[in-house]
Design a protein around this motif. Sequence first.
Motif, PDB file in Angstrom:
ATOM      1  N   GLU A 575     -40.431 -39.321  20.005  1.00  0.00           N
ATOM      2  CA  GLU A 575     -40.949 -40.589  19.494  1.00  0.00           C
ATOM      3  C   GLU A 575     -41.675 -40.357  18.175  1.00  0.00           C
ATOM      4  O   GLU A 575     -41.760 -39.242  17.676  1.00  0.00           O
ATOM      5  N   TRP A 576     -42.170 -41.421  17.609  1.00  0.00           N
ATOM      6  CA  TRP A 576     -42.713 -41.381  16.249  1.00  0.00           C
ATOM      7  C   TRP A 576     -43.838 -42.399  16.156  1.00  0.00           C
ATOM      8  O   TRP A 576     -44.043 -43.211  17.057  1.00  0.00           O
ATOM      9  N   GLY A 577     -44.565 -42.380  15.089  1.00  0.00           N
ATOM     10  CA  GLY A 577     -45.618 -43.362  14.896  1.00  0.00           C
ATOM     11  C   GLY A 577     -45.121 -44.557  14.110  1.00  0.00           C
ATOM     12  O   GLY A 577     -44.449 -44.425  13.096  1.00  0.00           O
ATOM     13  N   GLY A 578     -45.463 -45.732  14.587  1.00  0.00           N
ATOM     14  CA  GLY A 578     -45.120 -46.949  13.850  1.00  0.00           C
ATOM     15  C   GLY A 578     -43.656 -47.296  13.877  1.00  0.00           C
ATOM     16  O   GLY A 578     -42.905 -46.870  14.740  1.00  0.00           O
ATOM     17  N   HIS A 579     -43.233 -48.099  12.908  1.00  0.00           N
ATOM     18  CA  HIS A 579     -41.861 -48.547  12.794  1.00  0.00           C
ATOM     19  C   HIS A 579     -41.131 -47.748  11.728  1.00  0.00           C
ATOM     20  O   HIS A 579     -41.711 -47.371  10.712  1.00  0.00           O
ATOM     21  N   ARG A 580     -39.860 -47.508  11.954  1.00  0.00           N
ATOM     22  CA  ARG A 580     -39.042 -46.865  10.928  1.00  0.00           C
ATOM     23  C   ARG A 580     -38.606 -47.912   9.912  1.00  0.00           C
ATOM     24  O   ARG A 580     -37.943 -48.887  10.260  1.00  0.00           O
ATOM     25  N   ARG A 581     -38.981 -47.696   8.685  1.00  0.00           N
ATOM     26  CA  ARG A 581     -38.718 -48.708   7.662  1.00  0.00           C
ATOM     27  C   ARG A 581     -37.246 -48.737   7.266  1.00  0.00           C
ATOM     28  O   ARG A 581     -36.556 -47.722   7.284  1.00  0.00           O
ATOM     29  N   ARG A 825     -42.642 -60.939  -8.823  1.00  0.00           N
ATOM     30  CA  ARG A 825     -43.344 -59.757  -8.330  1.00  0.00           C
ATOM     31  C   ARG A 825     -42.893 -59.428  -6.914  1.00  0.00           C
ATOM     32  O   ARG A 825     -43.161 -60.187  -5.977  1.00  0.00           O
ATOM     33  N   PRO A 826     -42.210 -58.296  -6.725  1.00  0.00           N
ATOM     34  CA  PRO A 826     -41.885 -57.891  -5.348  1.00  0.00           C
ATOM     35  C   PRO A 826     -43.159 -57.552  -4.593  1.00  0.00           C
ATOM     36  O   PRO A 826     -44.172 -57.157  -5.196  1.00  0.00           O
ATOM     37  N   ILE A 827     -43.126 -57.729  -3.296  1.00  0.00           N
ATOM     38  CA  ILE A 827     -44.297 -57.427  -2.473  1.00  0.00           C
ATOM     39  C   ILE A 827     -43.947 -56.293  -1.511  1.00  0.00           C
ATOM     40  O   ILE A 827     -42.774 -56.090  -1.184  1.00  0.00           O
ATOM     41  N   PRO A 828     -44.947 -55.526  -1.040  1.00  0.00           N
ATOM     42  CA  PRO A 828     -44.685 -54.334  -0.218  1.00  0.00           C
ATOM     43  C   PRO A 828     -44.340 -54.675   1.235  1.00  0.00           C
ATOM     44  O   PRO A 828     -45.106 -54.396   2.166  1.00  0.00           O
ATOM     45  N   VAL A 829     -43.179 -55.294   1.404  1.00  0.00           N
ATOM     46  CA  VAL A 829     -42.687 -55.661   2.728  1.00  0.00           C
ATOM     47  C   VAL A 829     -41.353 -54.961   2.951  1.00  0.00           C
ATOM     48  O   VAL A 829     -40.484 -54.963   2.076  1.00  0.00           O
ATOM     49  N   HIS A 830     -41.211 -54.345   4.104  1.00  0.00           N
ATOM     50  CA  HIS A 830     -39.964 -53.685   4.461  1.00  0.00           C
ATOM     51  C   HIS A 830     -39.433 -54.282   5.765  1.00  0.00           C
ATOM     52  O   HIS A 830     -40.158 -54.942   6.508  1.00  0.00           O
ATOM     53  N   GLY A 831     -38.186 -54.010   6.011  1.00  0.00           N
ATOM     54  CA  GLY A 831     -37.610 -54.364   7.293  1.00  0.00           C
ATOM     55  C   GLY A 831     -37.867 -53.267   8.311  1.00  0.00           C
ATOM     56  O   GLY A 831     -38.127 -52.114   7.967  1.00  0.00           O
ATOM     57  N   SER A 874     -36.210 -48.183  17.391  1.00  0.00           N
ATOM     58  CA  SER A 874     -35.455 -48.565  16.202  1.00  0.00           C
ATOM     59  C   SER A 874     -34.040 -49.013  16.534  1.00  0.00           C
ATOM     60  O   SER A 874     -33.429 -48.558  17.503  1.00  0.00           O
ATOM     61  N   ALA A 875     -33.542 -49.887  15.688  1.00  0.00           N
ATOM     62  CA  ALA A 875     -32.148 -50.314  15.727  1.00  0.00           C
ATOM     63  C   ALA A 875     -31.472 -49.901  14.431  1.00  0.00           C
ATOM     64  O   ALA A 875     -32.120 -49.478  13.475  1.00  0.00           O
ATOM     65  N   GLY A 876     -30.157 -50.033  14.401  1.00  0.00           N
ATOM     66  CA  GLY A 876     -29.409 -49.718  13.192  1.00  0.00           C
ATOM     67  C   GLY A 876     -29.387 -50.904  12.248  1.00  0.00           C
ATOM     68  O   GLY A 876     -29.695 -52.039  12.623  1.00  0.00           O
ATOM     69  N   LEU A 877     -29.007 -50.641  11.006  1.00  0.00           N
ATOM     70  CA  LEU A 877     -28.938 -51.689   9.994  1.00  0.00           C
ATOM     71  C   LEU A 877     -27.696 -51.489   9.150  1.00  0.00           C
ATOM     72  O   LEU A 877     -27.476 -50.402   8.608  1.00  0.00           O
ATOM     73  N   ASP A 878     -26.880 -52.534   9.070  1.00  0.00           N
ATOM     74  CA  ASP A 878     -25.715 -52.502   8.195  1.00  0.00           C
ATOM     75  C   ASP A 878     -26.205 -52.769   6.771  1.00  0.00           C
ATOM     76  O   ASP A 878     -26.684 -53.872   6.480  1.00  0.00           O
ATOM     77  N   PRO A 879     -26.089 -51.796   5.875  1.00  0.00           N
ATOM     78  CA  PRO A 879     -26.641 -51.988   4.526  1.00  0.00           C
ATOM     79  C   PRO A 879     -25.916 -53.052   3.724  1.00  0.00           C
ATOM     80  O   PRO A 879     -26.460 -53.560   2.740  1.00  0.00           O
TER      81      PRO A 879
END
Length: 977
Positions: A575-581, A825-831, A874-879
């Motif tokens: 496991e890991w800490g937090g969410h995988r960005r 202005r982009p903001i520091p938000v990730h999926g 985590s789940a996968g993401l189609d880029p």
Amino acid sequence: MRFSHPDLAPGTRIPFRFDGRDMEGLDGETIAAALSAAGVTAFRRHRDGDPRGLWCGMGTCFDCVVTVDGRTGQRACLTKLAAGMEIEGPGGPGRTGPGDAAPRRADLAETPPERVPDLAVDVAVVGAGPAGLTVAAALAEAGLDVLVVYARPDPGGQFWKPVADSHRPARALDAQFAAGLAATERFDRSGARRWQEATVWSAFAADELAVLHDGRHRILRPRRLVLATGAYERPVPIPGWTLPGVMTTGAAQTLARAYRVFPGRRAVVAGNGPLNFQVAADLLRSGVEIGAVVESAPAPGVANLAAAWRAARAAPGLIAQGLGYLAALKRAGVPILWGSRVIAAEGGEALTACRIATPSGERRVDADVLTLGHGFVPSSELARQLGCRQRFVDSHVGALAVETDATGRTSLETVWSIGDGAAIGGSVVAQARAVLAADAILMSLDRPGLGAPAVAAAQSRLARAEAFQSALWTLFRAPPFDPAGIADDTVICRCEGVRAGAIRQAIAGGGADIGTVKRLTRTGMGRCQGRNCAATAARLVAAAGGAAPEPRALFAPRPPVVPVPLAALAFEKPEWGGHRRAVPPPAHPRPDRNRPRWAMRETDVLVVGAGVVGAAVARELALAGLGVVVVDRDAPGQQASTANAGSLHVQLLSFDFGAKAEADGGPAAATLRLGNPSVALWREIEAASGRNLDIKITGGLMVGETARDMEFLAAKARLEGEHGVETHVVGANELRSLEPALWDGLAGAALCPAEGKIDPLAGTFAVIALAEAAGAVFEADAAVLAIAREGTGWRVETAAGPVRCGRIVNCAGAWSSHVAAMAGRPIPVHGAPLQMLVTEPGPPLVSRLVAHANRHLSLKQTRLGSLLIGGGWSAGLDPATGASSSLGWAIEGNAWVATRVLPAARRFHLLRAWAGMNINIDGAPILGAMPGAPGFYNCVTSNGYTLAPIVARLTADTLLGREPALPIAPFTLDRFG
């Protein structure tokens, strides 16, 4: 009743018990066959109280699930009978389902899952019918390492199903049995391996097949994959079709031919196509009285002579065989009702009669069995999971077929799809295409092909077979399917008991696409994964003016394709800490749906994003008297808002505190003052909507296993107390008294009384409805393409047309950075694509929200008894598309943590895993005006569901110039510098 045959002698009789009654069956037959022989048609009760029995007879509908020796979710049609079996039908008096006796420690010690190394093979073939056996034998004879995986006890599929071991004959009984026996013998000689009674529960990739076999979880890694998955019968809902005694024609044929039994004495055989005449003749010959054969195609006449001639030229033997069935039925005086259809099945606890619409008027025919066969639907679920291109076959209710080349190769280079699992064509077409596929696969692996003569012979046979099929279905062309003819009280979704009226009501309330209908009604959320309802629901949507049926108009494929025991998948993972960005791609418009619809729209405020946060903002602003338009690239609520598990978090999650936390946990700690007010607002929303949102504030437990875990929980509780969140640390004994079903190896927990759960489907659509009632307008399929200043306001280009507005609120979730960048202005938000799991329903086990101090877990039980399991895996993401998908390792890890904390979960079956796009910031929302962009506001939060009402209220206060109920300074962009 049991059938006799001069060449068949019944096998050994063995005792078993069903619902407390002593019975006898035959060694080698299935539970369904044994019960049918005893005249039992009702195997269980649905949760709505209705009796249910055998429907499909091939393991795809799950209406016949029973509990066998304490093992729940066993399909009676596939499970072999054994001496002394104790069988119960779930849902009856005193029976609740999995998890009875709530094991706390024993299950951990007694039934550890066994994971074996991945198996690499040259070719994996899924399915052992005519296509699967033929291609496997040809490839193995050429020297390849071939493994065939299939769910049935015996090879042969639906068409070549052999006589069961309970009546194993010394010789083949007819030409169809003989062909299947010859194919099986060739397969056995070829050297190919087989895994029978094995479940391919997911295809995560072309070289990653997840299989349950012999109680073990295996991963197959083939160099080439052949999907020969066959077909299942096309469901056509009518009133009463869930009654015991109503079954598919294929189920009746399996009972009669393979097991020599039948559950009644008088049958009506109805539907469309020649199989019904064969089954009626077989049943008649075995002693069943046939009340009528009901065929929806018109009676053959002069107009059909050309098609009949083409069919006779292509396959004279088959035409002669069909004429023989007709002659036998006529000699027996069986009414053959052409141009007719069964419009209702009648009965209480079981079928008693059928109502039939005929050209000369309605007829009523008494019967204790009704078989319905309207043709077949490709079983293409694995192909859809893999992303193989599909096409919608607009015939009758409709179905999806797999797009392939002449050899069966799909849009994926290493995947072939052949037989009826690709497109319906019958056994001869399946065998011919199997030869062509084998030749192409060999050459793709740099091996010699089968040779020109073999290929030419297969091509010739294929041409004749396809000509015959074309002529045959010209003769049996049925009237088009009319969804308007389905009465509102007709059950559409057998698993969830959803009726046509509920679907129409959902469509009228804004469900103009199949995904929204699913979320509003639960259609397609049951064990069969929508096999029995998807096409009909899509037709109802189309009839109401929604999207016409096409591949994306049906339910998205989810693992597992059939329910599997949760315990079998439970393996500990790192496991890991937090969410995988992850970085989702921009919200590009879909050309099939995002089309211009207006020349210019004007509004006070444009809200970008129609999830629960956007809807809550729209409601607040509309109630304040502003004009509000909400745009989304998809339908409202399609991403995180309806893909989350519905937790109402108030205490910090394990990865928001301590060493695992982002930004040292400071931003996350600042959000603690938002949780309680937001939950209170959810209560207000429930009251205002008049809907049951299933809000339960029963408290949340974050459990710990070690002394270090307990130290972590104590420190976290102190911090939460400083921010006004009540949290108590309880020891092992108190934890056991609070939740007796939790593992007794736990050291204790942090108890937060204010936590709970909500139904995110009901909650999201309630907020949308309230926003619309306040005057907000929602525009789906309106992806934002560009944002520019125009005077003192903004001009926003969307796929549906331009919008001129004074202010913009960015509620686009994981896509918020893309939207903000358009404004300067982009903001520091990730999926953060995450997955969730849901199990079959069971008895009450846990009343509280359960999390873990050192693991990724959120676990709760719904009002229906299902376990909802999440926690940040985590789940996968189609880029390219931004679509999220479940990952095999994450399902395994999530299942392991859940079954460790709640051992009784090991007795549940996993029904569905799904993925949604969560949001990753730094543990806190981004709220307020964006510097340098007057009139542009952000409202984005990574704990979006719990906090949606409060961040919407704070955003509205800021935009309207009101004093915010709580300070928003900790949540502005200023904290990022």
